[in-house]
Design a protein around this motif. Structure first.
Motif, PDB file in Angstrom:
ATOM      1  N   UNK A  79      -1.903   3.270  -1.056  1.00  0.00           N
ATOM      2  CA  UNK A  79      -1.482   3.343   0.332  1.00  0.00           C
ATOM      3  C   UNK A  79      -1.681   2.222   0.997  1.00  0.00           C
ATOM      4  N   UNK A  80      -3.213   1.531   0.889  1.00  0.00           N
ATOM      5  CA  UNK A  80      -3.409   0.529   1.805  1.00  0.00           C
ATOM      6  C   UNK A  80      -2.315  -0.511   1.603  1.00  0.00           C
ATOM      7  N   UNK A  81      -1.679  -0.956   0.482  1.00  0.00           N
ATOM      8  CA  UNK A  81      -0.560  -1.681   0.090  1.00  0.00           C
ATOM      9  C   UNK A  81       0.516  -1.604   0.844  1.00  0.00           C
ATOM     10  N   UNK A  82       0.807  -0.353   1.122  1.00  0.00           N
ATOM     11  CA  UNK A  82       1.972  -0.102   2.149  1.00  0.00           C
ATOM     12  C   UNK A  82       1.762  -0.626   3.589  1.00  0.00           C
ATOM     13  N   UNK A  83       0.581  -0.209   3.901  1.00  0.00           N
ATOM     14  CA  UNK A  83      -0.066  -0.670   5.384  1.00  0.00           C
ATOM     15  C   UNK A  83       0.015  -2.398   5.248  1.00  0.00           C
ATOM     16  N   UNK A  84      -0.514  -3.132   4.272  1.00  0.00           N
ATOM     17  CA  UNK A  84      -0.409  -4.571   3.909  1.00  0.00           C
ATOM     18  C   UNK A  84       0.979  -4.955   4.055  1.00  0.00           C
ATOM     19  N   UNK A 103       8.343  13.231   2.827  1.00  0.00           N
ATOM     20  CA  UNK A 103       8.421  14.043   1.565  1.00  0.00           C
ATOM     21  C   UNK A 103       7.432  13.703   0.623  1.00  0.00           C
ATOM     22  N   UNK A 104       6.383  13.843   1.000  1.00  0.00           N
ATOM     23  CA  UNK A 104       5.140  13.767  -0.232  1.00  0.00           C
ATOM     24  C   UNK A 104       4.923  12.337  -0.307  1.00  0.00           C
ATOM     25  N   UNK A 105       5.097  11.460   0.460  1.00  0.00           N
ATOM     26  CA  UNK A 105       4.672   9.730   0.352  1.00  0.00           C
ATOM     27  C   UNK A 105       4.629   9.223   1.670  1.00  0.00           C
ATOM     28  N   UNK A 106       4.008   8.038   1.657  1.00  0.00           N
ATOM     29  CA  UNK A 106       3.556   7.267   2.711  1.00  0.00           C
ATOM     30  C   UNK A 106       4.426   6.255   2.852  1.00  0.00           C
ATOM     31  N   UNK A 107       5.470   6.160   3.852  1.00  0.00           N
ATOM     32  CA  UNK A 107       6.612   5.137   3.499  1.00  0.00           C
ATOM     33  C   UNK A 107       6.804   4.329   4.915  1.00  0.00           C
ATOM     34  N   UNK A 108       7.590   3.157   4.780  1.00  0.00           N
ATOM     35  CA  UNK A 108       8.240   2.817   6.159  1.00  0.00           C
ATOM     36  C   UNK A 108       9.659   2.365   5.482  1.00  0.00           C
ATOM     37  N   UNK A 109      10.504   2.147   6.240  1.00  0.00           N
ATOM     38  CA  UNK A 109      12.081   1.813   6.302  1.00  0.00           C
ATOM     39  C   UNK A 109      12.466   0.531   6.836  1.00  0.00           C
ATOM     40  N   UNK A 110      13.148  -0.337   6.255  1.00  0.00           N
ATOM     41  CA  UNK A 110      13.507  -1.641   7.020  1.00  0.00           C
ATOM     42  C   UNK A 110      14.915  -1.902   6.651  1.00  0.00           C
ATOM     43  N   UNK A 111      15.628  -2.565   7.402  1.00  0.00           N
ATOM     44  CA  UNK A 111      16.886  -3.156   7.232  1.00  0.00           C
ATOM     45  C   UNK A 111      16.753  -4.581   7.057  1.00  0.00           C
ATOM     46  N   UNK A 121       6.717   2.459  -0.116  1.00  0.00           N
ATOM     47  CA  UNK A 121       5.994   3.428  -0.145  1.00  0.00           C
ATOM     48  C   UNK A 121       5.071   3.687  -1.047  1.00  0.00           C
ATOM     49  N   UNK A 122       4.291   4.680  -0.983  1.00  0.00           N
ATOM     50  CA  UNK A 122       3.308   5.131  -2.053  1.00  0.00           C
ATOM     51  C   UNK A 122       3.202   6.556  -1.994  1.00  0.00           C
ATOM     52  N   UNK A 123       3.220   6.964  -3.173  1.00  0.00           N
ATOM     53  CA  UNK A 123       3.404   8.354  -3.489  1.00  0.00           C
ATOM     54  C   UNK A 123       2.023   8.819  -4.358  1.00  0.00           C
ATOM     55  N   UNK A 124       1.160   9.445  -3.945  1.00  0.00           N
ATOM     56  CA  UNK A 124      -0.140   9.812  -4.820  1.00  0.00           C
ATOM     57  C   UNK A 124      -0.045   9.999  -6.100  1.00  0.00           C
ATOM     58  N   UNK A 125       0.986  10.672  -6.350  1.00  0.00           N
ATOM     59  CA  UNK A 125       1.139  11.538  -7.763  1.00  0.00           C
ATOM     60  C   UNK A 125       1.739  10.511  -8.739  1.00  0.00           C
TER      61      UNK A 125
END
Length: 126
Positions: A79-84, A103-111, A121-125
């Motif tokens: 998850x911390x890699x998403x923030x980074x 949707x069960x993940x920690x994400x961001x979107x960009x154009x 994103x990061x999905x814990x599973x």
């Protein structure tokens, strides 16, 4: 059957390829002209082709054509890699959402350049 590659159409091929190389860790394997064709790969062997829009198919990109039903998604192991990644890419000035649980993940979107919608994103599973 095995997926061979993903080809993204962009009106600014070199700029799009540079974004994937500079910010998402891809490496250029082959180029044909400045804005004609880039074949990229990542450390996992994913092959990503960036090429110009095909005129006979409308010649546009997904965002300007209103085709926001698809995007390219990348998963990170932590998850911390998403923030980074978010903090590293934010200064580029491209359009981005803030990271969020979705949707069960920690994400961001960009154009990204070329009007291509990308999810990080990061999905814990996984």
């Amino acid at each position: 059957m095995r997926l061979n590659h993903l080809d993204l159409h962009s009106p600014v091929v070199a700029e799009t390829a540079a974004f994937f190389i500079d910010h998402l860790g891809f490496m250029a394997v082959e180029t044909r002209g400045k804005d004609a064709f880039y074949r990229l790969t990542d450390e996992a062997g994913m092959v990503l082709v960036i090429s110009p829009p095909i005129a006979r198919l409308g010649g546009g990109d997904q965002v300007s054509l209103g085709l926001q039903t698809y995007h390219v998604g990348f998963l990170l192991p932590e998850r911390v890699q998403v923030e980074d990644a978010y903090r590293r890419i934010l200064p580029t000035g491209i359009r981005m959402t803030d990271p969020e649980e979705r949707h069960g993940a920690y994400v961001f979107y960009m154009v990204v350049p070329g009007n291509i919608l990308v999810e990080i994103g990061h999905r814990p599973d996984t």
